[in-house]
Design a protein around this motif. Structure first.
Motif, PDB file in Angstrom:
ATOM      1  N   LEU A   1       0.829  -1.199   0.000  1.00 35.43           N
ATOM      2  CA  LEU A   1       0.000   0.000   0.000  1.00 35.43           C
ATOM      3  C   LEU A   1       0.864   1.251   0.000  1.00 35.43           C
TER       4      LEU A   1
ATOM      5  N   GLU B   1       0.723   3.923  -3.140  1.00 38.16           N
ATOM      6  CA  GLU B   1       0.334   5.328  -3.061  1.00 38.16           C
ATOM      7  C   GLU B   1       1.483   6.238  -3.485  1.00 38.16           C
TER       8      GLU B   1
ATOM      9  N   ILE C   1      -6.649   8.403  -6.028  1.00 38.90           N
ATOM     10  CA  ILE C   1      -6.693   8.664  -4.594  1.00 38.90           C
ATOM     11  C   ILE C   1      -7.920   8.010  -3.979  1.00 38.90           C
ATOM     12  N   ALA C   2      -9.047   8.056  -4.693  1.00 32.68           N
ATOM     13  CA  ALA C   2     -10.222   7.357  -4.178  1.00 32.68           C
ATOM     14  C   ALA C   2      -9.931   5.863  -4.098  1.00 32.68           C
TER      15      ALA C   2
ATOM     16  N   ALA D   1      -7.887   5.099  -1.158  1.00 31.94           N
ATOM     17  CA  ALA D   1      -8.648   5.137   0.090  1.00 31.94           C
ATOM     18  C   ALA D   1      -9.369   3.810   0.309  1.00 31.94           C
TER      19      ALA D   1
ATOM     20  N   LEU E   1      -6.936   1.272   1.410  1.00 32.56           N
ATOM     21  CA  LEU E   1      -6.541   1.482   2.807  1.00 32.56           C
ATOM     22  C   LEU E   1      -7.584   0.911   3.752  1.00 32.56           C
ATOM     23  N   VAL E   2      -8.859   1.220   3.487  1.00 31.31           N
ATOM     24  CA  VAL E   2      -9.916   0.731   4.377  1.00 31.31           C
ATOM     25  C   VAL E   2      -9.904  -0.794   4.399  1.00 31.31           C
TER      26      VAL E   2
ATOM     27  N   THR F   1      -7.427  -2.795   3.792  1.00 29.27           N
ATOM     28  CA  THR F   1      -6.234  -3.299   4.482  1.00 29.27           C
ATOM     29  C   THR F   1      -6.377  -3.211   5.994  1.00 29.27           C
TER      30      THR F   1
ATOM     31  N   LEU G   1      -1.311  10.448   3.171  1.00 33.62           N
ATOM     32  CA  LEU G   1      -0.789   9.459   2.231  1.00 33.62           C
ATOM     33  C   LEU G   1       0.562   8.967   2.725  1.00 33.62           C
ATOM     34  N   PRO G   2       0.868   7.692   2.445  1.00 33.79           N
ATOM     35  CA  PRO G   2       2.170   7.218   2.887  1.00 33.79           C
ATOM     36  C   PRO G   2       3.259   7.736   1.984  1.00 33.79           C
TER      37      PRO G   2
ATOM     38  N   TRP H   1      -3.883   5.577   9.907  1.00 35.72           N
ATOM     39  CA  TRP H   1      -3.956   4.120  10.055  1.00 35.72           C
ATOM     40  C   TRP H   1      -4.409   3.766  11.461  1.00 35.72           C
TER      41      TRP H   1
ATOM     42  N   LEU I   1      -8.044   4.648  12.001  1.00 38.97           N
ATOM     43  CA  LEU I   1      -8.904   3.705  11.284  1.00 38.97           C
ATOM     44  C   LEU I   1      -8.976   2.378  12.032  1.00 38.97           C
TER      45      LEU I   1
ATOM     46  N   MET J   1     -12.360   0.725  13.516  1.00 37.91           N
ATOM     47  CA  MET J   1     -12.893  -0.571  13.095  1.00 37.91           C
ATOM     48  C   MET J   1     -12.981  -1.535  14.254  1.00 37.91           C
TER      49      MET J   1
ATOM     50  N   VAL K   1     -14.931   5.931  10.185  1.00 32.64           N
ATOM     51  CA  VAL K   1     -14.113   5.520   9.041  1.00 32.64           C
ATOM     52  C   VAL K   1     -14.454   6.373   7.832  1.00 32.64           C
TER      53      VAL K   1
ATOM     54  N   ILE L   1     -11.976   8.957   5.763  1.00 34.76           N
ATOM     55  CA  ILE L   1     -11.695   8.834   4.337  1.00 34.76           C
ATOM     56  C   ILE L   1     -12.108  10.106   3.593  1.00 34.76           C
TER      57      ILE L   1
ATOM     58  N   LEU M   1      -9.885  12.747   1.312  1.00 34.23           N
ATOM     59  CA  LEU M   1     -10.166  13.122  -0.080  1.00 34.23           C
ATOM     60  C   LEU M   1     -10.257  14.639  -0.223  1.00 34.23           C
TER      61      LEU M   1
END
Lengths: 102, 498, 482
Positions: free
Chosen positions: B136, B140, B170-171, B174, B177-178, B180, C382-383, C392, C395, C399, C407, C411, C415
């Motif tokens: 990931l 990215e 980017i979407a 995302a 990411l979710v 993962t 972003l990484p 991370w 999130l 979860m 979540v 996200i 964006l």
């Protein structure tokens, strides 16, 4: 203890009155005065809550807090007044402009 | 010093450091920049060669760095990573030579080559990632490194393409990411392992696993240009030809497809995934994309856009091969990863040559160009026939295995998809070849640049010829010991339980 | 050597050194810049020393004057305070280097003493162990910050400063009233003692409400954020940097301390409310940032949005969630400071910060644009960056606790951030006409911005160490709270 309670109530009342004035009035001097009234309200509450059993000496810690608070309030008021004068000089009015600089 | 532990990281750093240095070079230092570029590319290839040798001799190459408490950054050379990293490194060298020739004299070259190197560093990181979070991270990073390449020319069209690219990627990132994080919460680990880790660690969460699969695939499908996430790819064709070559053959699209390989095989395991019932929908999406891409390609007059839709279609062959449950289909899918890359890059190099030398951007302008640029069109012809799947070229091998694999997996309808797609491929490639070789050329070309007696610059001519020959070799020598086909075979043996 | 290292009261020095520096800068204005820089380096050394001390010996408590709680003032350094101190030191050093190039002589004379006072107040705030000392340091912080905002001088800055002052005083007074109620209920001011004696009662609820309201106002949580964009956008660039990066975090820190140590038993329902307001901040701030035409306003609204993320940890409450929020705080401090510095460079060079006309200016400042880009990567989450690690962790926490809606907010926020960051970055790649002029931006200013942005990225690769440091002294109650 009842007159202690009265003092505390008055202090809270001052706080609320000050808050109302701060929000409602537009002139900066009135806002600054409102803050001072709120401050006095808080200090009054502190002093009231310092009371201990009848006859015993009051608790000194809140008194120390009030003194510190007064010092802070004085410095803050000085800064506020100086700023108000500068705002008046720059914009011609002692008010916060309503438009945000977009 | 234990080299085994540092070699994967060194491979990534070989282009990362080159990229960072190039950023600071003044525009005029052409020779320095060219030297750095080529040195980096050759160095990377050498290091990859060392890894291949080592993996054959059972060395274990793994770099492990702590990223979070409980999760590491893992770069590992296993069988699939070697396949992808060899493809990327080899094609990067060729593309670097091409790009140097193509961008001669244009502005902002230091900036371009800096991001170019960063892009390959990210691709290699994607290839060597040993767990899903490392994947990931580099995935990215690839988005961030390729955006400046797409908007490089600075025109309005370039910015539009860049905006579309970012919106999609980017979407998609995302979603990835979710998926993962969710998987990590359930399974407690993200390490890739042959035959997948989900089956042991995540029993009893079927519904969640299906949802996670959908999220992961959706995130990867953006870069892999599966319908309906493919729209950014044709728009990105406004970028210079080396960028298109990179995007389609070496880096971005392949990263998406490779990710799908990883998720299906090394996260879920093919048999577990089939048991969950997620492979058939994936195969269906791939089939739809194959036909849709080919149909759209038929109606494009702009050459690069036609090739772009062809890529949309061709990459789904890989996904189709992955999704069909059966070793033969897997071999087909994996080997097509390599073959499609080599063939497509040939086509894009040729398209770039036509644009640079003669100002040709449209198919309708290509009449008789075979006489003016014979070597370029010869390479194009080989690439085109490979795409159609004509023996003995590389494309034939992959289609053969995919067809057999479909029968083996009991999904006979796939044969019709493959056959239909080959017909459509012929439909949009053969007219180009006919026009180029057999029609009379116009009086003047749209914007001709003269190179003396040569048909075009050496740096522009050599790469497509090399990759065309490679296409031929990959087909003819497919049963040689170290061909991609044999490599795909050994990967498949590892992925399927005995 | 180790013995002397352990014996020096690094925490106290971290407070006294900037005070001394402020006096020195005030008394010899001609040498204000170099003195300020030396002090900055000294404070970084103190933070490092304290870090060593805490890592070796666990949480440190220092009784000023030898008196000790409940009557004396204690200083307490656990992992949380240490990290706040360290990030302040790093960002502070960056800002000091930047400012040495930014201000001309007359402004520098006023800037340096105020900045040193502010830094001293910050350090004292992070090390305070009782709620009244927190009030005092909070007030000091506010006054210094207001004065710094007013330094720019124009109508915008002065009005912004005035509004900020009134808001700041209102918040502090609400907080003080809460302190009064707490003292009356339990007879002590020390946080550790309060934690032991705490039991719910109407007075405690009232105190919690008042103190939270005051602190939320100062942390600019939606919908109490109205004062932030005008103040941060119209201040000089280094001041904007320190406001967004450090000052708003101070009131958040106090809120966090109260929440974790003083109020845990009473605060269940409030958590969801804070989370909701945080979510609103993330969305509102992001949308507003997209609408801005000036770069500094865009960055200021980005701060509003990022601060909203911090409050998402309250409804989650687990160890992982607090780690995520704190890591975001650290990364945001570095990234936002870098962003404001880059914007300052662009403003200094081009004379304006209108986004639509950015390209001609921005392309001649590649280092600043790179700084903005790298900082943007962290802001977007972003990484590889600290912002990604924070996202991370949050999130993961969301979860695990089954609260799915956070979540979606995380996200969407990412964006929106991508949208407004790339809106600016896009201007680096246009076909603008270039003329050849000498560059007027000093190299120190460009490099300060770039280095801070690089540290924000680096935080994404070294996460285990700060996260381990955070746990020293168990400020989050250890695994029991997770």
């Amino acid at each position: 203890m009842s007159h202690v309670f009265l003092y505390a109530l008055v202090g809270t009342g001052l706080f609320t009155l000050g808050l109302y004035a701060l929000i409602v009035h537009t002139h900066l001097l009135r806002k600054i005065l409102a803050i001072n009234v709120m401050g006095s309200g808080v200090f009054l509450v502190l002093v009231a809550l310092a009371a201990r059993a009848r006859g015993a000496a009051p608790d000194p810690v809140p008194h120390a807090m009030v003194i510190t608070g007064i010092v802070v309030a004085v410095s803050a008021t000085a800064l506020a007044l100086a700023l108000m004068v500068r705002v008046r000089a720059e914009t011609g009015r002692a008010e916060l402009s309503e438009e945000r600089p977009e | 010093m234990n080299w085994d532990g540092w070699l994967p990281l060194l491979i990534v750093l070989s282009s990362l450091s080159v990229g960072l240095v190039i950023f600071f070079l003044p525009e005029e230092r052409v020779a320095t920049r060219t030297t750095l570029n080529l040195t980096g590319a050759v160095l990377k290839l050498v290091l990859v060669g060392v890894i291949i040798w080592g993996v054959v001799h059972r060395h274990h190459y793994e770099t492990r760095l702590p990223l979070l408490p409980g999760l590491d950054l893992v770069l590992r050379a296993d069988a699939e990573s070697v396949l992808f990293v060899t493809l990327s490194s080899g094609l990067w060298l060729v593309t670097t030579v091409y790009a140097i020739g193509y961008l001669e004299g244009s502005p902002h070259r230091s900036r371009f080559f800096g991001f170019f190197s960063l892009c390959v560093a990210a691709t290699v990181g994607v290839a060597l990632a040993g767990n899903l979070i490392t994947f990931l991270l580099f995935y990215e990073l690839l988005t961030l490194a390729t955006y400046p390449l797409i908007v490089h020319r600075g025109t309005d069209a370039a910015h539009q393409a860049g905006r579309a690219y970012l919106t999609y990627t980017i979407a998609g990132g995302a979603l990835l990411l979710v998926g993962t994080v969710w998987l990590y919460g359930i399974a407690g680990s993200l390490e890739f392992s042959y035959r997948g880790f989900v089956a042991e660690l995540a029993d009893g969460h079927r519904a969640a696993l299906i949802a996670i699969f959908a999220l992961l695939i959706a995130g990867l499908a953006v870069k892999a240009a599966l319908v309906p996430f493919h729209s950014w790819l044709p728009q990105a064709m406004v970028a210079p030809a080396p960028v298109s070559a990179l995007l389609h053959a070496v880096a971005v699209v392949k990263a998406g497809a490779f990710g799908i390989v990883r998720v299906v095989y090394d996260v879920y395991g093919i048999e577990f995934a089939a048991g969950l019932g997620v492979t058939l929908p994936l195969a269906t999406v791939a089939a739809v994309t194959i036909i849709y891409g080919s149909m759209r390609a038929l109606f494009q007059d702009d050459l690069k856009r036609r090739l772009a839709f062809s890529t949309v279609s061709q990459v789904s062959y890989i996904v189709l091969g992955i999704a069909l449950t059966g070793p033969i289909a897997t071999i087909g899918g994996l080997v097509h990863l390599v073959h499609q890359g080599v063939m497509k890059i040939t086509l894009f190099f040729c398209a770039g040559n036509l644009a640079e030398t003669l100002g040709i951007h449209k198919v309708s302008e290509m009449n008789g160009v075979g006489r003016r640029m014979p070597w370029t069109m010869a390479a194009f012809t080989i690439g085109a026939f490979g795409m159609i799947g004509a023996p003995p070229l590389a494309g034939f091998i992959s289609k053969w295995y995919l067809g057999l694999g479909a029968l083996d997996a009991g999904q006979g309808w796939v044969i019709f998809i493959l056959a239909g797609s080959s017909l459509l491929n012929a439909g949009y490639f053969l007219p180009i070849l006919y026009a180029a070789w057999f029609k009379a050329p116009p009086d003047t070309w749209p914007a001709e640049r003269s190179f003396g007696r040569r048909e075009t610059a050496w740096a522009l001519l050599a790469p497509p010829v090399v990759t065309a020959l490679l296409t031929l070799a990959l087909g003819l020598l497919a049963s040689a010991p170290f061909s991609p086909l044999q490599w795909a075979r050994s990967i498949t043996t590892l992925e399927y339980a005995p | 050597m180790a013995l002397t290292m352990a014996a020096i009261p690094w925490g106290v020095m971290a407070i006294l050194l900037p005070l001394a520096g402020a006096m020195a800068c005030f008394l010899s204005p001609r040498r204000a810049s170099p003195l300020g820089l030396i002090t900055a380096l000294g404070v970084v050394a103190c933070a490092a020393g304290l870090g060593w001390q805490v890592a070796e010996q666990g949480a440190q408590r220092y009784a000023i004057g030898g008196w000790g709680a409940p009557l004396g003032i204690d200083l307490y350094a656990d992992g949380l305070s240490l990290l706040m101190l360290m990030v302040t030191a790093v960002v502070g050093l960056g800002i000091s280097v930047y400012s040495s190039g930014y201000f001309n002589r007359e402004k520098a004379v006023n800037f340096w003493p105020l900045w040193m006072f502010l830094w001293s107040a910050l350090n004292a705030l992070f090390l305070s162990a009782d709620i009244f000392n927190l009030y005092v340091t909070l007030e000091l912080l506010g006054l210094a910050a207001v004065a710094l905002v007013a330094l720019a001088g124009g109508a915008d800055a002065l009005t912004g400063a005035m509004r900020y002052l009134l808001v700041s005083l209102l918040g502090s007074l609400a907080y003080l009233l809460g302190v009064a109620l707490l003292y009356h209920s339990f007879g002590c001011l020390d946080i550790a003692l309060l934690a032991e004696r705490m039991e719910p009662s109407p007075a405690v609820m009232a105190a919690m409400g008042l103190m939270s309201a005051g602190l939320l106002l100062k942390t600019a949580l939606f919908p109490l954020h109205f004062w932030l964009p005008p103040a941060h956008a119209s201040a000089p660039a280094p001041v904007s940097a320190l406001l967004s990066a450090l000052v708003v975090k101070a009131s958040f820190y106090i809120l966090l301390r109260l929440w974790l140590d003083v109020f845990p038993v009473t605060a269940a329902g409030l958590g969801q409310l804070l989370g909701l307001l945080g979510a609103a901040a993330v969305l509102w701030g992001g949308l507003q940032a997209l609408r801005q035409t000036r770069l500094k306003m865009l960055i200021a609204y980005s701060t509003v949005a990022q601060l909203g993320y911090l409050f998402l940890a309250f409804p989650l409450g687990s160890n992982v969630a607090w780690q995520g929020a704190l890591y975001l705080l650290l990364s945001h401090a570095l990234a936002k400071a870098a962003m404001f510095m880059a914007a300052g460079n662009i403003l200094c060079f081009g004379g304006h910060d209108r986004i639509a006309d950015l390209d001609r200016v921005a392309q001649r400042l590649p280092l600043s644009l790179a700084a903005f880009g790298l900082a943007g990567v962290s802001i977007m989450g972003l990484p590889p960056s600290g912002g990604f690690i924070a996202k991370w962790l949050l999130l993961e926490a969301a979860m695990r606790s089954g609260q799915w809606w956070w979540v979606i907010i995380l996200i969407l926020g990412g964006l929106l951030a991508a949208a407004y960051v790339f809106k600016v970055i896009g201007y680096a790649f246009t076909q603008a006409v270039m003329t050849h002029e000498a560059r007027a931006v000093p190299a120190t200013m460009e490099w300060a911005a770039l280095v801070l942005a690089l540290v924000a990225i680096l935080l994404g690769l070294v996460a285990p160490w700060p996260l381990a440091l955070m746990e020293i002294g168990l400020p989050f109650g250890g695994e029991a709270a997770g």
